[in-house]
Design a protein around this motif. Structure first.
Motif, mmCIF file in Angstrom:
data_model
loop_
_atom_site.group_PDB
_atom_site.id
_atom_site.type_symbol
_atom_site.label_atom_id
_atom_site.label_comp_id
_atom_site.label_asym_id
_atom_site.label_seq_id
_atom_site.Cartn_x
_atom_site.Cartn_y
_atom_site.Cartn_z
ATOM 1 N N ALA A 139 -9.500 -4.243 -7.277
ATOM 2 C CA ALA A 139 -8.430 -3.864 -6.213
ATOM 3 C C ALA A 139 -8.705 -4.671 -4.775
ATOM 4 O O ALA A 139 -7.898 -4.831 -4.159
ATOM 5 C CB ALA A 139 -8.369 -2.204 -5.980
ATOM 6 N N LEU A 140 -9.989 -4.544 -4.516
ATOM 7 C CA LEU A 140 -10.230 -5.146 -3.066
ATOM 8 C C LEU A 140 -9.869 -6.746 -3.239
ATOM 9 O O LEU A 140 -9.462 -7.170 -2.149
ATOM 10 C CB LEU A 140 -11.519 -5.109 -2.596
ATOM 11 C CG LEU A 140 -11.952 -3.666 -2.158
ATOM 12 C CD1 LEU A 140 -13.397 -3.594 -1.954
ATOM 13 C CD2 LEU A 140 -11.137 -3.418 -0.746
ATOM 14 N N ALA A 141 -10.303 -7.454 -3.976
ATOM 15 C CA ALA A 141 -10.210 -8.869 -4.220
ATOM 16 C C ALA A 141 -8.641 -9.057 -4.175
ATOM 17 O O ALA A 141 -8.277 -9.979 -3.585
ATOM 18 C CB ALA A 141 -10.484 -9.377 -5.783
ATOM 19 N N ARG A 142 -7.569 -8.078 -4.517
ATOM 20 C CA ARG A 142 -6.210 -8.196 -4.523
ATOM 21 C C ARG A 142 -5.655 -8.382 -3.120
ATOM 22 O O ARG A 142 -4.797 -8.910 -2.674
ATOM 23 C CB ARG A 142 -5.506 -7.347 -5.510
ATOM 24 C CG ARG A 142 -3.806 -7.759 -5.368
ATOM 25 C CD ARG A 142 -3.281 -6.818 -6.304
ATOM 26 N NE ARG A 142 -3.444 -5.305 -6.197
ATOM 27 C CZ ARG A 142 -3.510 -4.420 -7.245
ATOM 28 N NH1 ARG A 142 -3.386 -4.882 -8.441
ATOM 29 N NH2 ARG A 142 -3.661 -3.211 -6.727
ATOM 30 N N VAL A 143 -6.304 -7.169 -2.338
ATOM 31 C CA VAL A 143 -6.032 -7.136 -0.896
ATOM 32 C C VAL A 143 -6.595 -8.426 -0.003
ATOM 33 O O VAL A 143 -5.698 -8.776 0.359
ATOM 34 C CB VAL A 143 -6.986 -5.805 -0.396
ATOM 35 C CG1 VAL A 143 -6.931 -5.835 1.068
ATOM 36 C CG2 VAL A 143 -6.133 -4.648 -1.067
ATOM 37 N N LEU A 144 -7.483 -8.924 -0.793
ATOM 38 C CA LEU A 144 -8.062 -10.092 -0.150
ATOM 39 C C LEU A 144 -7.242 -11.202 -0.229
ATOM 40 O O LEU A 144 -6.705 -12.061 0.747
ATOM 41 C CB LEU A 144 -9.533 -10.255 -0.606
ATOM 42 C CG LEU A 144 -10.172 -11.632 0.027
ATOM 43 C CD1 LEU A 144 -10.489 -11.288 1.479
ATOM 44 C CD2 LEU A 144 -11.597 -11.786 -0.692
ATOM 45 N N LEU A 145 -6.574 -11.456 -1.425
ATOM 46 C CA LEU A 145 -5.673 -12.529 -1.833
ATOM 47 C C LEU A 145 -4.362 -12.345 -1.046
ATOM 48 O O LEU A 145 -3.714 -13.392 -0.563
ATOM 49 C CB LEU A 145 -5.519 -12.417 -3.311
ATOM 50 C CG LEU A 145 -5.008 -13.786 -4.035
ATOM 51 C CD1 LEU A 145 -6.025 -14.721 -3.698
ATOM 52 C CD2 LEU A 145 -4.995 -13.528 -5.318
#
Lengths: 230, 512
Positions: A139-145
């Motif tokens: 979920a955090l990776a998607r936020v980052l992206l």
């Protein structure tokens, strides 16, 4: 700057008002008793609830009527942040294009953020095959992206153990620093607020109070918050 | 926002279209009707018989279901799970196939009368009111057993353990645990069966008729088909709708439990009493299983060897029915999905009510209304197949919605905000969120719609098409006493109905 100007909402016997100015790149904890309106505040900013009155501005532009997906905002919810039937890559790729028609550059970016959050090799797995911590990383990776300038977190790590939660907060701080995002995080844990947010918004008595320094607020909390924190 | 608006508008258009179909045909029927004074003694007798047979069928089904459900709840044996699953089968079993089976067992040349003749006892007749009741109990006893079994399984096992630790006798268990559950469950079971039997057409067409066994639905058919008295057919249609609305109004006060579809799991239930009651329970289960399976086995024994010799027109009818059932199912699933998604987004309750409207309109009333509306545009023969497809799709909607609405609501609750925050909408939302998450209930709803359409012998009889469906062909074979061919066609129809249900349902269970 994110501004909430004379925002007010009433639902049955519950009401909340807010008049806040939050500087860009700031990290804010949102704290208050259960049912005080913390999640409602985030829902108003995220666009999931429409205020009865008042305006929400981002960099001076009125975003009050803008749909959630078009706001400069990413949201992490308490549950259901991932689509269980999609792979890690697809869940993250949705941050770039909801129709998942990614070009080569975007596909590479997905792989990069997977590596960046320490999930190398898990791209083709589905959420059920991951641990709770790994799911939070996805979920955090998607936020980052997505790299939206405002990040709202509604207790997304509440189900994790203390060590894992601390690890996620470090990762979140890294992401916030790298994207210069304004972060609002609802939490029940004063320790999280101390570690992550220099400023805290207290939600109490139907009002979201302007941000105060976290340390002094928690060292000498007002009576309502003191009773809640115990 | 625009995509969301489009979704809601699509749902409203479907609901309005459905409302127009049901209420428009109703209005056409009302406009054509000459008023209730147009009903003669024969018609009022049909009204009285409809209510009487539905009440008696419901009473017998519910009463007989009590010992069967209790025996199944308190005994564990090999094949119990299969038997409980089979109890769900009559819901999608074509009515005309079951009638064929019942005639094989209870008819004049059936096994039962053979036995009675050997014993020198008087024969029993299957044609008339007793046949209608028998067929209704055949269909609704399994439904009642499943509903009551749910009630038994809902009694906490701790209560049974406590009863056992307190030394309860079977009579004490019945008094303190079972009777309170039955008092709560039986009215709903009775009403569910009553509602099903109220709109009975095929059973009355095949086994009833005459002054003492004509239902309102059958009277509509006779007024339309034999007397071509549209006014009387229309008035009877209104009476039928009034009966359904009255029954549904009562149903609002009594919760009807839902039970159809997949088998129930074998949760650890109470340990049954020993002694003679073991044999009694075994006998009850064997009798119920025999009553359910014997007619079907009787059809299969005659029909399976006949399959290779079936004539080409039967195979053509089968192919026509499969195509119509698949189109009907796809139409029903599309309409169901559109309505369910709109309902899940919190649209007005009228949309949900529109989806349930087919419950008050019987296929024959709809068919009569559509005939009145379209008679200047096309001939009955031209209307037969498309009208049958459309009506079958509409009639499947309440059952499909029952499966889809809860799933669509939880999808919206769980992922609605995440999807909105990611701007997931339109085709992408359908492909990556809605269809993968709803594929199971969609498959189930599609299977149900396909099986119900495949076995339907309702509206098609109104138009007596020269392109018959398989159920109509089977009915024609039975009427011309070609019983071996009829048995072969019945086996084919049964296999296709269950096969279609299986294909759709299985399709929904493949890993998305």
């Amino acid at each position: 700057m994110l501004e909430l100007r004379d925002i007010a909402i009433r639902q049955d016997d519950f009401s909340l008002s807010a008049d806040l100015s939050l500087e860009q790149g700031g990290r804010f904890a949102v704290i208050g008793a259960s049912g005080s309106g913390k999640s409602t505040l985030l829902s108003l900013i995220g666009g999931f609830l429409a205020p009865d009155s008042g305006r929400i501005l981002w960099q001076g532009q009125d975003i009050t009527g803008v749909p959630p997906g078009d706001r400069p905002i990413s949201t992490l919810f308490q549950h259901h942040n991932l689509f269980p039937h999609l792979t890690v890559k697809q869940n993250i790729g949705m941050g770039l294009r909801p129709d998942l028609r990614l070009n080569r550059y975007q596909t590479t970016r997905v792989s990069q953020v997977i590596d960046q959050v320490g999930l190398t090799g898990t791209g083709d797995r589905r959420p059920a095959a991951l641990s709770g911590g790994q799911q939070s990383r996805v979920a955090l990776a998607r936020v980052l992206l997505r790299a939206r300038p405002v990040l709202l977190l509604d207790e997304p790590f509440a189900a994790l153990g203390p060590a894992l939660k601390a690890e996620m907060l470090v990762l979140l701080a890294d992401i916030a620093d790298s994207t210069q995002a304004t972060v609002l995080m609802v939490t029940h844990d004063p320790q999280d607020a101390r570690v992550f947010s220099p400023k805290t918004i207290l939600v109490e008595d139907g009002r979201a109070h302007p941000p105060r320094d976290t340390g002094p607020l928690l060292d000498d909390p007002p009576p309502g918050l003191r009773a809640y924190l115990g | 926002m625009a995509a969301r608006l489009r979704g809601v508008i699509a749902g409203r258009i479907v609901a309005a279209g459905l409302g127009a179909l049901i209420l428009g045909t109703l209005a056409a029927v009302a406009w054509q009707a000459g008023g209730l004074s147009g009903l003669g003694e024969w018609d009022w007798r049909a009204v009285r018989f409809t209510i009487w047979q539905a009440a008696l069928s419901a009473t017998l089904s519910a009463a007989l279901a009590v010992p069967v459900a209790r025996a199944l709840a308190r005994r564990r044996f090999r094949g119990r799970g299969l038997l409980v699953t089979l109890l769900g089968a009559p819901f999608i079993l074509p009515v005309i196939v079951a009638i064929m089976g019942l005639i094989s067992v209870f008819g004049r040349n059936g096994a039962l009368n053979e036995g009675l003749r050997i014993l020198g006892l008087p024969e029993i007749g299957i044609y008339g009111w007793q046949g209608v009741i028998l067929a209704h109990v055949f269909f609704n006893l399994p439904l009642s057993v499943r509903l009551l079994l749910q009630g038994w399984q809902a009694i906490p096992s701790e209560r049974f353990r406590l009863a056992s630790s307190l030394g309860f006798a079977p009579a004490d268990i019945a008094r303190h645990l079972e009777r309170p559950m039955l008092r709560a469950a039986l009215p709903g079971v009775w009403l569910a069966v009553f509602l099903v039997c109220l709109t009975s057409f095929t059973v009355a067409l095949a086994l009833g008729g005459g002054p003492r066994a004509t239902t309102v639905e059958l009277a509509i058919y006779q007024a339309f088909r034999f007397d071509f008295d549209l006014g009387r057919a229309a008035t009877l249609g209104l009476v039928q709708i009034a009966l359904c609305i009255a029954a549904l109004m009562v149903a609002r006060w009594i919760a009807i439990p839902a039970a159809f579809g997949a088998g129930m799991d074998e949760r650890q239930g109470p340990t049954g009493p020993r002694g003679w009651r073991v044999a009694a329970d075994a006998a009850v289960i064997a009798l119920a299983a025999g009553f359910l399976l014997w007619p079907l086995v009787a059809v299969m024994v005659v029909g399976v060897p006949r399959l290779p010799a079936l004539q080409a027109d039967i195979w053509w009818a089968a192919g026509r029915s499969v195509v119509m059932a698949v189109i009907s199912a796809l139409l029903a699933v599309t309409l169901c999905l559109t309505l369910a998604l709109t309902i899940a987004r919190g649209a007005g309750r009228w949309i949900e009510a529109a989806g349930m409207l087919p419950l008050i309109a019987s296929p024959l009333v709809l068919g009569t209304g559509l005939f009145i509306l379209l008679r200047d545009l096309a001939s009955p023969q031209q209307m037969a197949l498309p009208v049958t497809v459309a009506i079958n799709a509409a009639m499947a909607l309440p059952f499909g919605l029952q499966a889809l609405i809860p799933a669509a609501r939880s999808l919206q609750d769980d992922y609605g905000q995440l999807a909105a925050s990611l701007d997931l909408r339109g085709w992408a939302r359908l492909r990556y969120l809605t269809l993968p998450r709803l594929v199971r209930p969609l498959g189930f709803a599609g299977g149900l719609a396909a099986a119900l359409a495949m076995g339907d012998l309702g509206v098609i009889t109104l138009f007596a098409s020269d392109q018959p469906t398989l159920p109509l062909k089977l009915y024609q074979l039975m009427n011309s006493y070609r019983m071996a061919d009829a048995a072969g066609a019945a086996v084919l129809l049964m296999a296709l109905s269950f096969g279609l249900f299986w294909v759709f349902d299985k399709g929904g269970r493949l890993d998305a």
